[in-house]
Every structure is written in C-alpha cells, then in structure tokens.
Design a protein around this motif. Sequence first.
Motif, PDB file in Angstrom:
ATOM      1  N   PRO A 266      -8.265  10.434   9.815  1.00  0.00           N
ATOM      2  CA  PRO A 266      -7.562  11.719   9.911  1.00  0.00           C
ATOM      3  C   PRO A 266      -7.351  12.382   8.555  1.00  0.00           C
ATOM      4  O   PRO A 266      -7.513  11.770   7.495  1.00  0.00           O
ATOM      5  CB  PRO A 266      -6.211  11.330  10.538  1.00  0.00           C
ATOM      6  N   ASP A 267      -6.953  13.648   8.612  1.00  0.00           N
ATOM      7  CA  ASP A 267      -6.663  14.443   7.421  1.00  0.00           C
ATOM      8  C   ASP A 267      -5.614  13.733   6.563  1.00  0.00           C
ATOM      9  O   ASP A 267      -4.635  13.186   7.071  1.00  0.00           O
ATOM     10  CB  ASP A 267      -6.132  15.819   7.858  1.00  0.00           C
ATOM     11  N   GLY A 268      -5.829  13.716   5.259  1.00  0.00           N
ATOM     12  CA  GLY A 268      -4.894  13.091   4.328  1.00  0.00           C
ATOM     13  C   GLY A 268      -5.350  11.748   3.804  1.00  0.00           C
ATOM     14  O   GLY A 268      -4.835  11.276   2.794  1.00  0.00           O
ATOM     15  N   ALA A 269      -6.331  11.114   4.458  1.00  0.00           N
ATOM     16  CA  ALA A 269      -6.751   9.764   4.057  1.00  0.00           C
ATOM     17  C   ALA A 269      -7.317   9.749   2.649  1.00  0.00           C
ATOM     18  O   ALA A 269      -7.060   8.821   1.868  1.00  0.00           O
ATOM     19  CB  ALA A 269      -7.778   9.225   5.048  1.00  0.00           C
ATOM     20  N   TYR A 270      -8.112  10.790   2.284  1.00  0.00           N
ATOM     21  CA  TYR A 270      -8.653  10.861   0.927  1.00  0.00           C
ATOM     22  C   TYR A 270      -7.525  10.825  -0.100  1.00  0.00           C
ATOM     23  O   TYR A 270      -7.585  10.108  -1.102  1.00  0.00           O
ATOM     24  CB  TYR A 270      -9.440  12.165   0.739  1.00  0.00           C
ATOM     25  N   THR A 271      -6.503  11.625   0.155  1.00  0.00           N
ATOM     26  CA  THR A 271      -5.398  11.749  -0.802  1.00  0.00           C
ATOM     27  C   THR A 271      -4.595  10.459  -0.877  1.00  0.00           C
ATOM     28  O   THR A 271      -4.235  10.020  -1.972  1.00  0.00           O
ATOM     29  CB  THR A 271      -4.484  12.921  -0.400  1.00  0.00           C
ATOM     30  N   PHE A 272      -4.315   9.829   0.255  1.00  0.00           N
ATOM     31  CA  PHE A 272      -3.541   8.582   0.242  1.00  0.00           C
ATOM     32  C   PHE A 272      -4.267   7.504  -0.562  1.00  0.00           C
ATOM     33  O   PHE A 272      -3.651   6.789  -1.365  1.00  0.00           O
ATOM     34  CB  PHE A 272      -3.307   8.082   1.671  1.00  0.00           C
ATOM     35  N   LEU A 273      -5.577   7.398  -0.374  1.00  0.00           N
ATOM     36  CA  LEU A 273      -6.343   6.381  -1.099  1.00  0.00           C
ATOM     37  C   LEU A 273      -6.395   6.706  -2.588  1.00  0.00           C
ATOM     38  O   LEU A 273      -6.238   5.808  -3.427  1.00  0.00           O
ATOM     39  CB  LEU A 273      -7.756   6.283  -0.526  1.00  0.00           C
ATOM     40  N   ALA A 274      -6.595   7.970  -2.934  1.00  0.00           N
ATOM     41  CA  ALA A 274      -6.674   8.355  -4.347  1.00  0.00           C
ATOM     42  C   ALA A 274      -5.348   8.137  -5.057  1.00  0.00           C
ATOM     43  O   ALA A 274      -5.310   7.619  -6.180  1.00  0.00           O
ATOM     44  CB  ALA A 274      -7.104   9.818  -4.465  1.00  0.00           C
ATOM     45  N   PHE A 340       7.492   2.916  -5.581  1.00  0.00           N
ATOM     46  CA  PHE A 340       6.819   3.683  -6.630  1.00  0.00           C
ATOM     47  C   PHE A 340       6.235   4.982  -6.085  1.00  0.00           C
ATOM     48  O   PHE A 340       6.355   6.036  -6.730  1.00  0.00           O
ATOM     49  CB  PHE A 340       5.715   2.828  -7.271  1.00  0.00           C
ATOM     50  N   THR A 341       5.579   4.920  -4.925  1.00  0.00           N
ATOM     51  CA  THR A 341       4.971   6.140  -4.399  1.00  0.00           C
ATOM     52  C   THR A 341       6.028   7.161  -3.984  1.00  0.00           C
ATOM     53  O   THR A 341       5.837   8.363  -4.150  1.00  0.00           O
ATOM     54  CB  THR A 341       4.050   5.818  -3.200  1.00  0.00           C
ATOM     55  N   ARG A 342       7.174   6.686  -3.465  1.00  0.00           N
ATOM     56  CA  ARG A 342       8.241   7.622  -3.132  1.00  0.00           C
ATOM     57  C   ARG A 342       8.804   8.282  -4.388  1.00  0.00           C
ATOM     58  O   ARG A 342       9.048   9.491  -4.423  1.00  0.00           O
ATOM     59  CB  ARG A 342       9.372   6.896  -2.384  1.00  0.00           C
ATOM     60  N   ALA A 349       4.702  19.867  -1.808  1.00  0.00           N
ATOM     61  CA  ALA A 349       3.865  19.790  -0.609  1.00  0.00           C
ATOM     62  C   ALA A 349       3.619  18.361  -0.142  1.00  0.00           C
ATOM     63  O   ALA A 349       3.017  18.149   0.909  1.00  0.00           O
ATOM     64  CB  ALA A 349       2.517  20.474  -0.890  1.00  0.00           C
ATOM     65  N   PHE A 350       4.097  17.358  -0.921  1.00  0.00           N
ATOM     66  CA  PHE A 350       3.865  15.950  -0.587  1.00  0.00           C
ATOM     67  C   PHE A 350       5.131  15.389   0.048  1.00  0.00           C
ATOM     68  O   PHE A 350       6.172  15.251  -0.593  1.00  0.00           O
ATOM     69  CB  PHE A 350       3.525  15.163  -1.858  1.00  0.00           C
ATOM     70  N   THR A 351       5.047  15.044   1.346  1.00  0.00           N
ATOM     71  CA  THR A 351       6.231  14.658   2.105  1.00  0.00           C
ATOM     72  C   THR A 351       6.560  13.177   1.920  1.00  0.00           C
ATOM     73  O   THR A 351       5.755  12.406   1.387  1.00  0.00           O
ATOM     74  CB  THR A 351       6.025  14.930   3.598  1.00  0.00           C
ATOM     75  N   LEU A 352       7.739  12.781   2.414  1.00  0.00           N
ATOM     76  CA  LEU A 352       8.152  11.384   2.344  1.00  0.00           C
ATOM     77  C   LEU A 352       7.223  10.502   3.170  1.00  0.00           C
ATOM     78  O   LEU A 352       6.891   9.379   2.762  1.00  0.00           O
ATOM     79  CB  LEU A 352       9.595  11.237   2.850  1.00  0.00           C
ATOM     80  N   SER A 353       6.781  10.998   4.327  1.00  0.00           N
ATOM     81  CA  SER A 353       5.851  10.202   5.147  1.00  0.00           C
ATOM     82  C   SER A 353       4.509  10.032   4.441  1.00  0.00           C
ATOM     83  O   SER A 353       3.860   8.984   4.557  1.00  0.00           O
ATOM     84  CB  SER A 353       5.651  10.861   6.519  1.00  0.00           C
ATOM     85  N   ASP A 354       4.077  11.060   3.693  1.00  0.00           N
ATOM     86  CA  ASP A 354       2.857  10.933   2.881  1.00  0.00           C
ATOM     87  C   ASP A 354       3.031   9.823   1.849  1.00  0.00           C
ATOM     88  O   ASP A 354       2.121   9.016   1.617  1.00  0.00           O
ATOM     89  CB  ASP A 354       2.541  12.246   2.159  1.00  0.00           C
ATOM     90  N   ALA A 355       4.200   9.787   1.211  1.00  0.00           N
ATOM     91  CA  ALA A 355       4.470   8.776   0.188  1.00  0.00           C
ATOM     92  C   ALA A 355       4.494   7.373   0.774  1.00  0.00           C
ATOM     93  O   ALA A 355       3.994   6.424   0.166  1.00  0.00           O
ATOM     94  CB  ALA A 355       5.798   9.083  -0.506  1.00  0.00           C
ATOM     95  N   MET A 356       5.080   7.226   1.966  1.00  0.00           N
ATOM     96  CA  MET A 356       5.125   5.903   2.604  1.00  0.00           C
ATOM     97  C   MET A 356       3.710   5.436   2.972  1.00  0.00           C
ATOM     98  O   MET A 356       3.370   4.257   2.816  1.00  0.00           O
ATOM     99  CB  MET A 356       6.007   5.950   3.842  1.00  0.00           C
ATOM    100  N   ALA A 357       2.890   6.355   3.478  1.00  0.00           N
ATOM    101  CA  ALA A 357       1.507   6.004   3.804  1.00  0.00           C
ATOM    102  C   ALA A 357       0.749   5.587   2.536  1.00  0.00           C
ATOM    103  O   ALA A 357      -0.020   4.621   2.551  1.00  0.00           O
ATOM    104  CB  ALA A 357       0.808   7.187   4.470  1.00  0.00           C
ATOM    105  N   THR A 358       0.990   6.295   1.449  1.00  0.00           N
ATOM    106  CA  THR A 358       0.357   5.944   0.175  1.00  0.00           C
ATOM    107  C   THR A 358       0.838   4.590  -0.315  1.00  0.00           C
ATOM    108  O   THR A 358       0.070   3.805  -0.891  1.00  0.00           O
ATOM    109  CB  THR A 358       0.658   7.021  -0.884  1.00  0.00           C
ATOM    110  N   GLY A 359       2.107   4.271  -0.085  1.00  0.00           N
ATOM    111  CA  GLY A 359       2.655   2.980  -0.491  1.00  0.00           C
ATOM    112  C   GLY A 359       1.984   1.827   0.244  1.00  0.00           C
ATOM    113  O   GLY A 359       1.696   0.776  -0.351  1.00  0.00           O
ATOM    114  N   ALA A 360       1.724   2.007   1.535  1.00  0.00           N
ATOM    115  CA  ALA A 360       1.036   0.965   2.310  1.00  0.00           C
ATOM    116  C   ALA A 360      -0.376   0.741   1.786  1.00  0.00           C
ATOM    117  O   ALA A 360      -0.846  -0.400   1.693  1.00  0.00           O
ATOM    118  CB  ALA A 360       1.000   1.353   3.785  1.00  0.00           C
ATOM    119  N   VAL A 361      -1.062   1.832   1.413  1.00  0.00           N
ATOM    120  CA  VAL A 361      -2.409   1.718   0.840  1.00  0.00           C
ATOM    121  C   VAL A 361      -2.353   0.987  -0.504  1.00  0.00           C
ATOM    122  O   VAL A 361      -3.198   0.132  -0.796  1.00  0.00           O
ATOM    123  CB  VAL A 361      -3.039   3.114   0.670  1.00  0.00           C
TER     124      VAL A 361
END
Length: 523
Positions: A266-274, A340-342, A349-361
């Motif tokens: 889904p949309d956002g995966a590129y950004t979470f991984l980067a 750290f990601t939070r 434009a970067f939400t808390l849920s985006d940060a949590m997803a990035t933290g899991a990655v």
Amino acid sequence: MSLLRNVGTIGGLTMVSRLFGFARDMLLARVLGAGGVADAWQLAFQLPNIFRRLFAEGAFASAFVPLFNRRMTDRDDLSEARRFAEEVLAFLIPVLIVFGALALIAMPWIAGLFANEGIEGDPDLFELAVLMARITFPYLAFMSLATLFAAILNSLSRFAAAAAAPILLNLCMITALIAGMTLGEGIEARRATGELLAIAVTVSGLLQLIWLWIWARKAGFRMRLGRPRITPGVKELGILILPAVFGAGVYQISRFIDLFFLATLPDGAYTFLAMGDRLNQLPLGIIGIALGTAILPALSRHIAGADHEAAQRLQSNAIELAMLLTVPAAVALFVTGSAFTRAFYTGGAFTLSDAMATGAVTSALVVGLPAYVLIKVLVPNYFARKDTRTPVYTALAALVLNVALNFLLVPRLGVVGLALAGSIGAWANVGLLYAILVRKGYFRLTARVAWRIARIALAALLMGAALWFAMPWGTGYYAGGVLERVGSILALVALGGAIYFAFAAVLGVLDRAAIARLMRREG
C-alpha cells in the motif's frame, strides 16, 4: 595509524553526515509526509543511489583499492599507481556518459518497474517521479568519479576528506527543503519541493567530486586526463568489478529486489522503509563502512607482503570492534525503534501512525545490522586476495534465501516482512563468508575473540531488557514538545549506554589490553 583511530576518523565524520541526514529526513517527513509525492521522491532518489552504492561504493572501490595498492610499491614514488588511476579515469568517463544517457532515455520504463500502485495509478505523479529520477541520475556519474578520488585518498591513509564528503549531500538537500517550506502547503508546493530536492542531489554530486579532487591534489596526487584505452590494468579492474557487484553489493542488490516487492504494498511503504533505514544506516555507516574502508588498504598490503599473522590480527581486531559497537546499537534500536521514529519524524504531514509503522520497520531492519557490518568486514579479506568469485556465490545464495523469505513474509507482515527477510538473508551471507574463510585457511576466529563476542552479546541483551522495561515510562513524551522529545530520547540513550558499558566492564569486555590491541598501528 591504528585501526581504532582510522575508524574513529571515518566514523566520526560519517556520524556528522548522518546527523545532518536526520535533520534532512525530519524536514522531509514534515514537508512531504508519507505516500503520494513522498513515495515518488523516495523512488526517484533510490534509483541513482542504489546504482551508486552497488557500483561506486561497492564493486568499484573493492576492486580498485587492492590493484592500486599493489602498484604503490613506494610511498615516495607513486608514478605507477598514478598511471593506473589515470587509465581508469580516462575509461570511466565515457562509460558513465553512455550509461547515464541510456538510463535517462529508459527512465519511464525503469521507474515503471518499481512504481507502486499509488504512483503508477496517478499519471501526473508517475510523470513527476520520472522527472525527478532524470534530474537526480547525473548524481551517479559525479559520485562514481568522486569514488575514484576517495579510493586514492583512502589508499594514502587520508580518510577524512572522503568521510566528510557526504555532508555536502545533506546540506544541499536541507537547503532545498527549507526553500520548499517557503512555497506554502498543498500538492503543487510538494511537487515543486520534490523538483528542488532532485536538483540539490545532482548539485551535491558535483560538489563532492570537486571537493575530493581538490584534496587529492593537496595530497600530491595530480592526474591528467588521457585517451580512453583498454589497458591491462583497466581490463584487470573490469574482470574484478563484475563479480564484485555481487560480492560487495549484496545489500544493494537486495534493495532492488525490495523495490519489486514494495510495488505490491500500500501507499506509504516506500517512505516507511526509507525512514526506518535512516536509523539503521546510522550505526551501519559509522561502524560498518568505516571498518570496511579502513581495513582494506592495510589488509591488501599485509597479504601482498605475505604477512599472514598481521592480516589475521587485523581481521580479528576489526570483527571484535564491529561487534563491540554494533551489537548494542542493534539491540537498543530493536527495543526502542518506535520511540526514535516518534521523536524524530512525527509532525506536519507525518502522522503518529506513520511513525509507529516506521518504528516496526526499523526493528526488523536492525535484526540484520551486525550482519551487514560483518559483511563489510569479511568481504575485504577476499578482495585483498583478488578472490572475487567466492563472494559471488555467497551473495547469490543469500539472495535466493531473501527472495524466498519475501514471498513468505511480505503477504503476512507487509513492509516489516520485507525488512526482516533482508536481515535474515544478511546473516546467511555472513555464515557462508566466514565458513569459506575458515575452509580456505584465510581466517579463523580465536577462542579468545569468540568468548569476548559472547560477553558483548550478553551485556547488550541485559541492556535491552532494561530498555524494554523503561520504554513505557516515556510514552507521553516521545511525540510531545521539542524539549520532551529531546529529553526522553537522551534519557533512553543515557540509560542504555550506562547499563551496557557497566555490564561490559563487569564481564571483562572492556579492559586495558583490549584497548591497547585496537590502538596498535596497522600498516
């Protein structure tokens, strides 16, 4: 200069670059967010960067340095080494021009291979991604030439200039982001910011090339540009580079594979991984790249001089230092990645849920952090001996495992599964590299070093347990105000560092003899 001092020089300047990188990504998250233009930018930025790391920093440097060092028979007479470097430079320029021109023409097809549904389904967004990729692609040519000068400086034990060069990339991108923030909000402002970022990347490549060229001249290494010819030296380099693409560049090849699988997410995966990889790259760059860069010239000289004892000692010291610094970093980031990601990315434009997803990655990526560092430490042992075939076989085996795990894990865990598959594949590569070194008689860990690594792991696990219990206490602060974020992260870092070094001292990991051994002058 000692291994510890060389690593300190390279790692210290790399840390400065990585800190600027954090500032860059914090701005990037706030200005572009996740998905949409942000994903298009990450795709455009990754294409030249993967080629750069695969060819310039991986294959080219690994193949060039041993050949260059072999021609450095006398530090006061560099004529043969200079002639070889001039031959390589003359041949490299037209190759880069032709490759770059073909890539620019084929860019819509290349981008189409890796674009996810969100980018491919929006014609305007896809067109923007292609435009940004075309603007950034000359960065590859500039950085390939810059790597030649960096390899020369490293072979002359002048590590600082090359380690400092990436700072220019982050400064240029930060400047572009600050300019983009003045354009206002909305999709058009984001698109314009993306184009500014692409221009900044290419400009930074030119600046890094000029920077390293100046320092090479200051080091007394002045090169003339001649007519491109396939000389015996150029031919030998070409033969070594092809397998070196696989042997030294397995991490980057896996990133290409990741792009294929990212296109299904889904949309956002590129950004979470980067964004997650930015945290992973901090210790990887400071420790792994620094160690690999520092030991290759000295290891090449020891092996060329048939000084097997010195080569064994240097390799052992490099592994011990890598584990001393990398294992605790990996454990700490695995436990505290979401904190750290939070703290770094949440906002705008970067939400808390985006940060949590990035933290899991991030947590999945750092499972393989020590392995990625060990690859950079073990592979030079092969290239210093001009053995480029063995790393090809280990890399291919690891890639096959990585792809198989992607098919298994990505449908179940999404982008987290992608990161975890890469980590497991890296550990498989390490196991194969070490087993073959032992079988060929190139290197074997002594019982003393193995026991020290076991104690390092125990100290890191005890630290990780303490951080696990401490993490919930800062939940309300990680995404709070600036002072709350800074204070909560500093508290975690201080707690983790204090506990790790306390246990390391108690377990005898840090002692005067170990420090003296790492400070010993090497080649």
